[in-house]
Write a protein that holds these residues in place. Structure first.
Motif, PDB file in Angstrom:
ATOM      1  N   THR A 235       0.760  -1.276   0.014  1.00 35.46           N
ATOM      2  CA  THR A 235      -0.160  -0.166   0.093  1.00 35.46           C
ATOM      3  C   THR A 235       0.728   1.353  -0.083  1.00 35.46           C
ATOM      4  N   ALA A 236       1.966   1.237   0.837  1.00 35.53           N
ATOM      5  CA  ALA A 236       2.869   2.451   0.699  1.00 35.53           C
ATOM      6  C   ALA A 236       3.482   2.675  -0.441  1.00 35.53           C
ATOM      7  N   LEU A 237       3.676   1.533  -1.193  1.00 37.99           N
ATOM      8  CA  LEU A 237       4.231   1.483  -2.727  1.00 37.99           C
ATOM      9  C   LEU A 237       3.156   2.280  -3.625  1.00 37.99           C
ATOM     10  N   ILE A 238       1.979   1.759  -3.562  1.00 41.11           N
ATOM     11  CA  ILE A 238       1.034   2.386  -4.307  1.00 41.11           C
ATOM     12  C   ILE A 238       0.810   3.871  -4.160  1.00 41.11           C
ATOM     13  N   LYS A 239       0.669   4.077  -2.857  1.00 43.75           N
ATOM     14  CA  LYS A 239       0.453   5.443  -2.397  1.00 43.75           C
ATOM     15  C   LYS A 239       1.746   6.451  -3.056  1.00 43.75           C
ATOM     16  N   THR A 240       2.933   5.734  -2.926  1.00 42.56           N
ATOM     17  CA  THR A 240       4.030   6.912  -3.358  1.00 42.56           C
ATOM     18  C   THR A 240       3.958   6.820  -4.865  1.00 42.56           C
ATOM     19  N   LEU A 241       3.608   5.766  -5.595  1.00 43.94           N
ATOM     20  CA  LEU A 241       3.515   5.761  -7.009  1.00 43.94           C
ATOM     21  C   LEU A 241       2.503   7.054  -7.411  1.00 43.94           C
TER      22      LEU A 241
ATOM     23  N   VAL B 251       8.214  -8.544   2.034  1.00 38.17           N
ATOM     24  CA  VAL B 251       8.597  -6.887   2.252  1.00 38.17           C
ATOM     25  C   VAL B 251       7.244  -6.382   1.892  1.00 38.17           C
ATOM     26  N   SER B 252       6.670  -6.617   0.765  1.00 30.59           N
ATOM     27  CA  SER B 252       5.513  -5.838   0.416  1.00 30.59           C
ATOM     28  C   SER B 252       4.219  -6.271   1.417  1.00 30.59           C
ATOM     29  N   SER B 253       4.260  -7.280   2.036  1.00 33.04           N
ATOM     30  CA  SER B 253       3.223  -7.947   2.874  1.00 33.04           C
ATOM     31  C   SER B 253       3.378  -7.166   4.420  1.00 33.04           C
ATOM     32  N   ALA B 254       4.803  -6.657   4.618  1.00 30.83           N
ATOM     33  CA  ALA B 254       5.127  -6.303   6.068  1.00 30.83           C
ATOM     34  C   ALA B 254       4.356  -5.152   6.394  1.00 30.83           C
ATOM     35  N   PRO B 255       4.044  -4.975   7.737  1.00 34.36           N
ATOM     36  CA  PRO B 255       3.537  -3.494   8.060  1.00 34.36           C
ATOM     37  C   PRO B 255       4.206  -2.437   7.882  1.00 34.36           C
ATOM     38  N   PHE B 256       3.940  -1.339   7.505  1.00 33.88           N
ATOM     39  CA  PHE B 256       4.580  -0.239   7.067  1.00 33.88           C
ATOM     40  C   PHE B 256       4.652   0.760   8.091  1.00 33.88           C
ATOM     41  N   THR B 257       5.543   1.290   8.755  1.00 32.14           N
ATOM     42  CA  THR B 257       5.510   2.220   9.729  1.00 32.14           C
ATOM     43  C   THR B 257       6.399   3.475   9.641  1.00 32.14           C
ATOM     44  N   GLY B 258       7.123   3.360   8.392  1.00 32.35           N
ATOM     45  CA  GLY B 258       7.786   4.687   7.814  1.00 32.35           C
ATOM     46  C   GLY B 258       6.811   5.958   7.455  1.00 32.35           C
ATOM     47  N   SER B 259       7.638   6.609   6.768  1.00 33.68           N
ATOM     48  CA  SER B 259       6.995   8.028   6.091  1.00 33.68           C
ATOM     49  C   SER B 259       6.937   7.885   4.574  1.00 33.68           C
ATOM     50  N   LEU B 260       5.791   8.270   4.249  1.00 34.61           N
ATOM     51  CA  LEU B 260       5.677   8.420   2.597  1.00 34.61           C
ATOM     52  C   LEU B 260       6.456   9.628   2.164  1.00 34.61           C
ATOM     53  N   ASP B 261       6.912  10.427   2.994  1.00 35.66           N
ATOM     54  CA  ASP B 261       7.753  11.728   2.607  1.00 35.66           C
ATOM     55  C   ASP B 261       9.278  11.427   2.416  1.00 35.66           C
ATOM     56  N   ALA B 262       9.453  10.088   2.520  1.00 32.81           N
ATOM     57  CA  ALA B 262      11.192  10.007   2.658  1.00 32.81           C
ATOM     58  C   ALA B 262      11.798  10.692   1.669  1.00 32.81           C
ATOM     59  N   PRO B 263      13.079  11.603   1.780  1.00 36.95           N
ATOM     60  CA  PRO B 263      13.628  12.080   1.038  1.00 36.95           C
ATOM     61  C   PRO B 263      14.655  11.103   0.220  1.00 36.95           C
ATOM     62  N   ILE B 264      15.014  11.451  -0.922  1.00 38.78           N
ATOM     63  CA  ILE B 264      15.905  10.610  -1.662  1.00 38.78           C
ATOM     64  C   ILE B 264      17.181  10.848  -1.020  1.00 38.78           C
TER      65      ILE B 264
END
Lengths: 568, 86
Positions: A5-11, A163-176
């Motif tokens: 979900t974090a992946l799709i939201k970042t896309l 990894v794609s199934s694991a709970p995501f606890t990071g930030s969607l705004d992660a800088p490069i």
């Protein structure tokens, strides 16, 4: 929220409209997130992963935005390798996301485990194996940054299923975080001044414009400069549209199957500015004898391309648009009436031409499509003879209207690339010129085109041959045909109808025009136009591979030619 | 016979796959790597890679292709003729 979900939201945050994809076990969590996240991104389900990659490529070339591919592990990822190579060779921005086995199984030859990270390294700008779920947004953002900056290219993300199934606890705004990557290079004023000085003294100047011009959105800058300096412009295959090809200063394509007048201009010029082309072996012929009399300057964003094929007098590393604008500011306008009149003489003496004496030729049909579409279509091609004739006879007046696999020469590219282009530009006419060989490599995507009701025109220039190889066998191998006869092709019209497309059969010169007009009037579904063309025409002009451009063959040779020694 | 030796030092990210990326630049040309050493010195952001190769053509091109790698920060190439086998 899980990693997928974090992946799709970042896309989504990256502005992605479409994902071209094909599911499989390791990618299920990501496909699931497309549904559960409520994303506005539309999934285009393809019929083979290679189709997805070429669609994303066509979407990117037609829109300027990166295309996105989603596939599963193992064979899914394996099937995108040709598409990655194609995009990599032609500097096309693309993001390819692959499912992967779970982390603890990596290296165990588990089901559908392939070492995609190592397999794809030579055909991507960069790739990642994602080990940490919270790294996903940063990596996605880095992938888009890498794909679209500097010299663009494909970036691949290999994402283990756990990894794609694991709970995501990071930030969607992660800088490069790319400390070793630099993509901005200030243009050297000294070098620009040196080019300007040489140009100002030149009597027979020439601009060579490549794909880099279109990538850098520098086509207007090319036009401004060419007009100010009264300097003719030749383009590479991928540079078509860098200057409108109907412009008085446009010479068309140079190189192996370029126009005679473009090649003669290269041979005779005393100043050559190459902007955004990598001096590919298909355009220079024998590098030692390329453009011998000229002062040569080269502008490229990629330092590895400077002095690679041709040692130039001045090399500028930098953005094409910025460099051309700096040049324009440094130059006093000039007129080159004598030189342009001289080249006009060549245009009259050696025009691109074809004869209708033997029946319907590919050239005739392409020429007719050019006129019926008013030169306004987005044109995708496959690879081979029809590609060269399309380059010769379909003049491109606008950037991003020409999609063709140049560096890789990937048969099977044209049709799916046209699908991607139609998604990018739904309200514009899109035409795919394909041969009967290349079309059969990816025609299963008729399902994708029909399901989405794309009003594409797929023009199969059907000579029942692998025509370009047959041409080489005729010219260089004593006309011994081997592995080129495609008799036994399916009935492409029936095939089209089976998928739900319209099939239109053109049998010769007599019905060509009416059938084309009938085809172009259909707008509710794809149309496959199966055109029976003269079987054994050859593409001319032709510079034998590795030969200097002065050895250009303009009309069919009367005697056998030596086997070529250079390039392939 | 004179052999041209190249000593290539790179500052690279300490990330999986960096050695493969660098090695591929040589392998695709059929060029053999004579020696390789990688370490990450304490208190520096970069891993240090030292590579030696012999008689490779177009070292300038290799230099640029190495620098182009996204994980490569800096490349230095020294060369000298080894005449010890004459």
């Amino acid at each position: 929220m899980d990693g997928a979900t974090a992946l799709i939201k970042t896309l989504e945050r990256q502005g992605v409209e479409y994902i071209f994809g094909y599911s499989g076990g390791a990618a299920i969590p990501i496909f699931d997130a497309i549904v559960t996240s409520g994303t506005a991104i539309k999934l285009i389900l393809v019929r083979h992963e290679q189709g997805a990659a070429h669609m994303a490529d066509g979407y990117a070339r037609a829109s300027g935005k990166p295309g996105v591919v989603l596939v599963t592990s193992g064979p899914g990822a394996g099937n995108v390798v040709t598409g990655l190579m194609t995009a990599h060779m032609d500097s096309v921005p693309m993001i390819v996301i692959c499912g992967q086995q779970i982390r603890q199984m990596l290296g165990f030859d588990a089901f559908q485990e392939a070492d995609v990270f190592n397999m794809t390294m030579p055909v991507v700008k960069h790739n990642y194996m994602v080990h940490e779920v919270n790294d996903l947004p940063r990596i996605v953002n880095e992938a888009f940054h890498l794909a679209t900056t500097g010299r663009p290219g494909p970036v691949l993300l290999d994402i283990p299923k756990d990894v794609s199934s694991a709970p995501f606890t990071g930030s969607l705004d992660a800088p490069i975080d790319l400390p070793a990557y630099t993509h901005r290079h200030s243009v050297s004023k000294t070098h620009i001044a040196a080019i300007a000085a040489a140009w100002q003294k030149a009597k027979r100047p020439l601009i060579l414009a490549g794909h880099g011009v279109l990538i850098a959105q520098a086509a207007p800058a090319v036009r401004t400069l060419a007009e100010a300096m009264d300097t003719p412009v030749t383009t590479t295959l991928l540079g078509k549209g860098a200057l409108p090809e109907t412009h008085r200063l446009a010479l068309g394509m140079l190189g192996m199957h370029g126009t005679a007048y473009a090649n003669k201009a290269v041979v005779e010029c005393d100043f050559l500015l190459n902007v955004g082309s990598r001096f590919d072996d298909r355009i220079i012929g024998d590098p030692a004898q390329f453009c011998p009399k000229a002062f040569k300057a080269h502008i490229d964003i990629d330092a590895a391309e400077l002095h690679k094929m041709i040692a130039v007098d001045v090399a500028v590393r930098g953005d094409a648009k910025e460099s051309l604008e700096a040049l324009t500011a440094a130059l006093q306008p000039a007129r080159h009436t004598t030189w342009n009149k001289h080249l006009d003489g060549y245009r009259r003496q050696y025009p691109l031409q074809y004869s209708d004496n033997e029946g319907l030729t590919m050239q005739h049909l392409i020429d007719r499509v050019y006129h019926i579409t008013g030169g306004k279509a987005v044109v995708a091609t496959d690879v081979g003879q029809h590609q060269m004739w399309a380059a010769q006879f379909y003049k491109i007046d606008q950037p991003r209207n020409w999609l063709s696999s140049g560096g890789a020469g990937t048969m099977g590219y044209g049709f799916p690339a046209a699908i991607g282009a139609q998604f990018a530009r739904p309200h514009e006419p899109v035409v795919a010129f394909v041969g009967d060989g290349g079309f059969q490599m990816t025609l299963y995507e008729l399902a994708t085109a029909c399901i989405n009701k794309l009003p594409l025109k797929i023009i199969v220039l059907n000579n029942h041959y692998l025509g370009m190889v047959r041409q080489w066998q005729e010219l260089f191998y004593d006309n011994r045909e081997s592995g080129v006869n495609l008799e036994g092709n399916p009935d492409f019209c029936k095939l089209a109808e089976a998928y739900g497309a319209r099939g239109i059969h053109i049998t010769g010169l007599d019905d060509a025009d009416a059938k084309l007009r009938e085809a172009f009037a259909i707008t509710d579904r794809p149309v496959v136009i199966n055109a029976e063309v003269v079987k054994t025409s050859n593409v001319f002009p032709m510079v034998p591979p590795g030969a200097p451009l002065t050895n250009m063959i303009i009309t069919p040779p009367a005697t056998a030619l030596d086997k070529p020694t250079g390039s392939t | 016979m004179t052999t041209m030796l190249y000593a290539i030092t790179l500052e690279v990210r300490d990330a999986p796959g960096v050695l493969v990326r660098v090695a591929q630049v040589f392998a695709r040309r059929g060029c053999n790597i004579s020696s390789v050493h990688v370490e990450h010195p304490a208190e520096t952001p970069w891993s240090h890679m030292s590579i030696t190769v012999q008689n490779v053509a177009r070292i300038d091109q290799i230099h640029h292709q190495l620098e182009k790698l996204v994980d490569v920060h800096r490349v230095t190439i020294n060369h000298h003729q080894d005449t010890s086998h004459e």
